[in-house]
Each structure stands twice: as C-alpha cells, then as structure tokens.
Design a protein around this motif. Structure first.
Motif, short mmCIF file in Angstrom:
data_model
loop_
_atom_site.label_atom_id
_atom_site.label_comp_id
_atom_site.label_asym_id
_atom_site.label_seq_id
_atom_site.Cartn_x
_atom_site.Cartn_y
_atom_site.Cartn_z
N TYR A 1 32.97 42.97 30.56
CA TYR A 1 34.10 44.11 30.43
C TYR A 1 34.47 44.46 32.07
O TYR A 1 35.48 44.47 32.26
CB TYR A 1 33.80 44.97 29.37
N ARG A 2 33.55 45.03 32.52
CA ARG A 2 33.69 45.87 33.82
C ARG A 2 34.10 44.48 34.92
O ARG A 2 35.10 44.91 35.60
CB ARG A 2 32.28 46.33 34.23
N ASP A 3 33.85 43.39 34.87
CA ASP A 3 34.32 42.57 35.71
C ASP A 3 35.75 42.33 35.29
O ASP A 3 36.62 41.93 36.20
CB ASP A 3 33.73 41.31 35.84
N LEU A 4 35.93 42.10 34.16
CA LEU A 4 37.32 41.62 33.90
C LEU A 4 38.32 42.91 34.13
O LEU A 4 39.46 42.62 34.49
CB LEU A 4 37.37 41.53 32.16
N VAL A 5 38.01 43.90 33.92
CA VAL A 5 38.70 45.05 34.43
C VAL A 5 39.08 45.38 35.60
O VAL A 5 40.31 45.39 35.98
CB VAL A 5 38.11 46.62 33.81
N ALA A 6 38.06 45.03 36.59
CA ALA A 6 38.27 44.93 37.95
C ALA A 6 39.23 43.91 38.39
O ALA A 6 39.97 43.93 39.37
CB ALA A 6 36.87 44.69 38.65
N GLU A 7 39.09 42.63 37.67
CA GLU A 7 39.63 41.39 38.04
C GLU A 7 41.33 41.71 37.64
O GLU A 7 42.01 40.81 38.31
CB GLU A 7 38.86 40.20 37.59
N SER A 8 41.57 42.30 36.61
CA SER A 8 42.75 42.45 36.12
C SER A 8 43.75 43.07 37.20
O SER A 8 44.91 42.76 37.04
CB SER A 8 42.73 43.37 34.80
N GLY A 9 43.10 43.85 38.14
CA GLY A 9 44.12 44.37 39.13
C GLY A 9 44.81 45.39 38.77
O GLY A 9 46.01 45.85 39.38
N ALA A 10 44.42 46.21 37.62
CA ALA A 10 45.12 47.20 37.15
C ALA A 10 45.04 48.32 38.35
O ALA A 10 44.09 48.43 38.83
CB ALA A 10 44.53 47.78 35.82
N PRO A 11 45.94 49.20 38.52
CA PRO A 11 46.05 50.18 39.49
C PRO A 11 45.00 51.18 39.45
O PRO A 11 44.83 51.50 38.23
CB PRO A 11 47.38 50.99 39.53
N SER A 12 44.33 51.51 40.35
CA SER A 12 43.09 52.42 40.36
C SER A 12 43.07 53.02 41.77
O SER A 12 43.20 52.38 42.73
CB SER A 12 41.84 51.91 39.92
N GLY A 13 42.51 54.36 41.56
CA GLY A 13 42.22 54.91 43.13
C GLY A 13 40.83 54.83 43.67
O GLY A 13 41.06 55.04 44.63
N SER A 14 39.78 54.16 42.73
CA SER A 14 38.66 54.11 43.50
C SER A 14 37.96 53.15 42.69
O SER A 14 38.32 52.96 41.56
CB SER A 14 37.99 55.48 43.69
N GLY A 15 36.64 52.67 43.21
CA GLY A 15 35.72 52.08 42.36
C GLY A 15 35.21 52.63 41.02
O GLY A 15 34.98 52.29 40.24
N SER A 16 35.19 54.09 41.02
CA SER A 16 34.69 54.91 40.13
C SER A 16 35.90 54.58 39.03
O SER A 16 35.49 54.99 37.86
CB SER A 16 34.66 56.59 40.58
N ASP A 17 37.03 54.50 39.31
CA ASP A 17 37.90 54.44 38.10
C ASP A 17 37.89 53.17 37.45
O ASP A 17 37.65 53.18 36.18
CB ASP A 17 39.49 54.17 38.49
N VAL A 18 37.36 52.20 37.92
CA VAL A 18 36.97 50.92 37.20
C VAL A 18 35.85 51.24 36.43
O VAL A 18 35.80 50.77 35.23
CB VAL A 18 36.67 49.57 38.34
N ALA A 19 34.76 51.88 36.88
CA ALA A 19 33.47 52.15 36.06
C ALA A 19 33.96 52.96 34.73
O ALA A 19 33.63 52.81 33.77
CB ALA A 19 32.76 52.92 36.88
N VAL A 20 34.99 54.12 35.02
CA VAL A 20 35.39 54.83 33.86
C VAL A 20 35.91 54.16 33.05
O VAL A 20 35.72 54.30 31.60
CB VAL A 20 35.83 56.10 34.38
N ARG A 21 37.00 53.16 33.26
CA ARG A 21 37.77 52.45 32.38
C ARG A 21 36.92 51.60 31.71
O ARG A 21 37.16 51.39 30.54
CB ARG A 21 38.92 51.56 33.17
N SER A 22 35.84 50.94 32.34
CA SER A 22 34.82 49.96 31.80
C SER A 22 34.22 50.64 30.60
O SER A 22 33.85 50.12 29.62
CB SER A 22 34.07 49.56 32.49
N ASN A 23 33.71 51.78 30.80
CA ASN A 23 32.96 52.55 29.93
C ASN A 23 33.89 52.78 28.72
O ASN A 23 33.41 52.84 27.36
CB ASN A 23 32.56 53.96 30.64
N LEU A 24 35.20 53.44 28.86
CA LEU A 24 35.94 53.64 27.88
C LEU A 24 36.25 52.40 27.08
O LEU A 24 36.51 52.46 25.74
CB LEU A 24 37.08 54.15 28.31
N VAL A 25 36.54 51.34 27.62
CA VAL A 25 36.81 49.90 27.03
C VAL A 25 35.76 49.79 26.17
O VAL A 25 35.98 49.19 25.13
CB VAL A 25 37.17 48.93 28.09
#
Length: 223
Positions: free
Chosen positions: A145-169
C-alpha cells in the motif's frame, strides 16, 4: 521463529482422522466461530475440538496449541491479499487503479469471510513471538500500500506525508472489521466500493470514476 511442538500430557492422534485435511479445516472453522463469538481468551482447545466433532488428541495433532490455530486463521486474512498484490505488480496500469483494486479486494476479503477474523487483530496475543510470521506478512501488505501511495504521485510535502497517508489507508481498509462487528449484516460489496474510493481520497488522489473502477476490476479478473 521455532515453535514449541511438544506439550506435557498431550496425547498424539493417529490414523485417518488425524491426517485428514477435513479435520484441520473443521478445527479452523470451529475456532473461527468461537474466537469471534465467545472470545479468544474464553475459548479452550477442548471447546474447539468438541465444536469440530473431534477428539482433543486430533486437534493437537494438527495444531500444537491454541495460538497455532490463531496464527493459521490470521494468515488466511493476509495471504490472499498478498497474492492479489503480487498479481497487480509489474503491470502498466496506473498506480491509482492498482491501489483501488487492492483495497477493494482486501476489504471484500475481510468483510466477506464467514467469521469476522479481522477483529482478532486487536487481541494482545498478536504480539506473541509465535505470531511473528503473521505480523511480517501484514507488514509486507502494508508496504505494498505504501509503495502504491508513493507511486500514485499524489501531491505531498515530504516523505513523511506518504507514510502518514499509507497508515491511514491501511487503517481504512482494516476498519471493515470494526464496521462488521457493529453491523454483522452489512453490504460487503457496497463497503468495498466505498472503502476503495475512500482509499484513493485519503491517498490524496482525485475521487475515482466508473472508468477507473472498471479498469481496477478488470485487473483483478486477470490477476
């Protein structure tokens, strides 16, 4: 990690009943019902054996301990989704399509199983060393899930945003177990579609349309 496969005073079963795959499945069926109904701590191996229609010796032939039964049940909540994830990897479909497909399949698995095994994730026994393989497989799925969230290219301010979004997903997907606990007759298909839609929004992606959903379902039929 190695398992303690011996037990003082535990008889060993023999014969066709002990080696039958049906007996193993009967134990898992009975345990799934009792663990999610009466509760894990309140359920004894004797009660499981009786519900399965087996001698307790036959149960111990297949599962040396109650925790081993729990491990097998929990594995069945993750491995099918890992297989789906494997089938979705390496393709040229957009990450958003693959993310929707995985979330949809995952929610359907947890929501549509005969017993609400996802609710067992909240047990304190999850931290047991004996359940390390399950925790590792669950982390593998979370990493997908984390890789897919990162690969999706959704706007984020930092790598921590990807981690937070992945946890929420991941939390949103697994929340079907809580919803199901409160509403045992829920519409699984509707929850899977709405849940997968929500996953994309939480990931920071545009709301999916019918075309994206159709493409994701087509991926699942080929994977």
């Amino acid at each position: 990690m190695g398992k303690n496969v011996t037990g003082v005073g535990r008889p060993r079963a023999s014969g066709a009943a002990a080696s039958s795959q049906n007996a193993r499945e009967a134990v898992l069926e009975a345990a799934g019902e009792l663990f999610t109904g009466a509760g894990y701590a309140a359920t004894t191996t004797r009660a499981i054996a009786e519900r399965a229609g087996l001698r307790q010796a036959s149960l111990y032939y297949h599962f040396p301990s109650k925790e081993d039964i729990l491990a097998a049940l929990l594995a069945a909540t993750v491995r099918p989704s890992l297989e789906v994830a494997g089938g979705l990897s390496g393709g040229d479909a957009p990450a958003a399509v693959r993310l929707w497909a995985l979330a949809y399949a995952d929610i359907r698995l947890l929501g549509g199983a005969r017993y609400n095994l996802g609710a067992l994730y909240l047990l304190p026994e999850i931290a047991s060393p004996n359940l390390a393989p399950f925790r590792a497989e669950r982390e593998q799925l979370k990493a997908v899930y984390r890789d897919l969230v990162a690969e999706s290219g959704a706007p984020s301010g930092s790598g921590s945003d990807v981690a937070v979004r992945s946890n929420l997903v991941f939390g949103l997907v697994e929340s079907i177990a809580i919803v199901r606990r409160d509403d045992p007759v829920l519409d699984v298909e509707a929850h899977a579609v709405e849940g997968a839609d929500g996953v994309l929004r939480v990931a920071g992606l545009p709301a999916p349309d019918a075309t994206l959903r159709a493409a994701a379902r087509a991926l699942l039929t080929r994977s």
